[in-house]
Design an enzyme around this catalytic site. Sequence first.
Site, PDB file in Angstrom:
ATOM      1  CE1 TYR A 108      55.800  64.566  22.748  1.00  0.00           C
ATOM      2  CE2 TYR A 108      55.487  66.742  21.794  1.00  0.00           C
ATOM      3  CZ  TYR A 108      55.545  65.919  22.894  1.00  0.00           C
ATOM      4  OH  TYR A 108      55.358  66.434  24.149  1.00  0.00           O
ATOM      5  CD  GLU A 196      53.955  63.790  25.882  1.00  0.00           C
ATOM      6  OE1 GLU A 196      54.926  64.566  25.871  1.00  0.00           O
ATOM      7  OE2 GLU A 196      53.902  62.787  26.606  1.00  0.00           O
TER       8      GLU A 196
END
Length: 389
Positions: A108, A196
């Site tokens: 992530y 993101e």
Amino acid sequence: MKIHEYQAKAVLAESGVPVPKGRRAQTAQEARAIAEELGGKVVVKAQIHAGGRGKGGGVKLANSADEAERAASEIIGMQLVTHQTGPDGQKVKSVLVEEQMQVERELYLSVILDSAIGWPVIIASAAGGMDIETVAAETPEKIVRVAIDPATGYQPHHGREVAFALALTGDQLRPTLAVVGGLVKAYMTNDASLAEINPLVVTADGRVLALDAKMTFDDNALYRHPQVVELRDKDEEDPLEVQAQDAGISNYVKLDGNIGCVVNGAGLAMSTMDVIKYAGGEPANFLDIGTVNDPARVVNSFKVILADPAVKAILINIFGGMARTDVIAQGVVEAMTTMNLRQPVVVRLAGTNVEEGRRIIAESGLPIIVADDLGEAAQKAVEAAAVVA
Ligand code: GDP
Ligand code: MN
């Protein structure tokens, strides 16, 4: 403002972040043609402004052009429900068809504005993928945060810190630094509020790339990014919010209650919502009309509020500083005389030119409920809404 994954990937690629090869398709036939170009083994991904598509059935692996066409025909037109769409889901209009990756690790990586410190922060975790929310809730120590001082900007040590936290060293260090630096650059140069990558993947052949991408932009900075504004897809936005933006209202968010609010200033709008709740009611919206010195904007805000069928009463709460309450009063009178209004209207005015504002309301002859302070106004609006309901 949000954009689709395929658009976010193009923005990231421009800043040097590697992404899988692929293109968007609006029909199953188009998806088939793209799959053929890419050699057959592809992933077909629903394009909506919400995450959680994988779990909702909006991401499908296909091993041939035939399978890609079938997957696309299943996904395009479906009402995709994810934890981010709400129970009604979002209708899928197109898919992204991309080369399939042999995924070895799912990580992530994001950049987001930390409003507490006023700095952008890089957030990274070796435990990426579809359950990042669970990781954040249950094992927050697995998440690393690296803040970037906006005065000095991104520095190579930021990237190295992230790379080591993700255990991307050796041959993977250099490509990882390119990804982190590219993500920060995309965030900064476009005035994003979020950039993101989840998951950031390491492939079987050792590449580090963005398998998914999401970007959100600061609405207040859109004026200086016309190329970002072009990426807007109004079909993905709440129609009332689109109408409010087109009417020049600073800030409108639709909510689930029945008291429509017209307020100037975001802080006053929030306290108005609190006081409505305290009086036992539920606001139908958050609306910051901005510093209004034009009655037409008040009329437009009535139009937006009344387009919501749930609204049973309207509460106008204005504290005139730069804005003149007499102009707002004129707008209220104009809205009520030109529109066919069934809902009761409660008005509380304070501040600049308030005597004149109250006189305009009193002399209008309209059935306007006047309140002297916010508590009284909220109380009266809640009572009025209950009568109409
Ligand atoms: P999201 O669920 O909306 O966040 O959609 P993602 O783009 O993140 O896709 C969901 C999941 O599908 C990813 O976490 C991966 O596990 C998987 N996935 C997507 N593309 C590929 C691919 O090319 N290869 C493999 N093996 N898995 C993929
Ligand atoms: Mn994802």
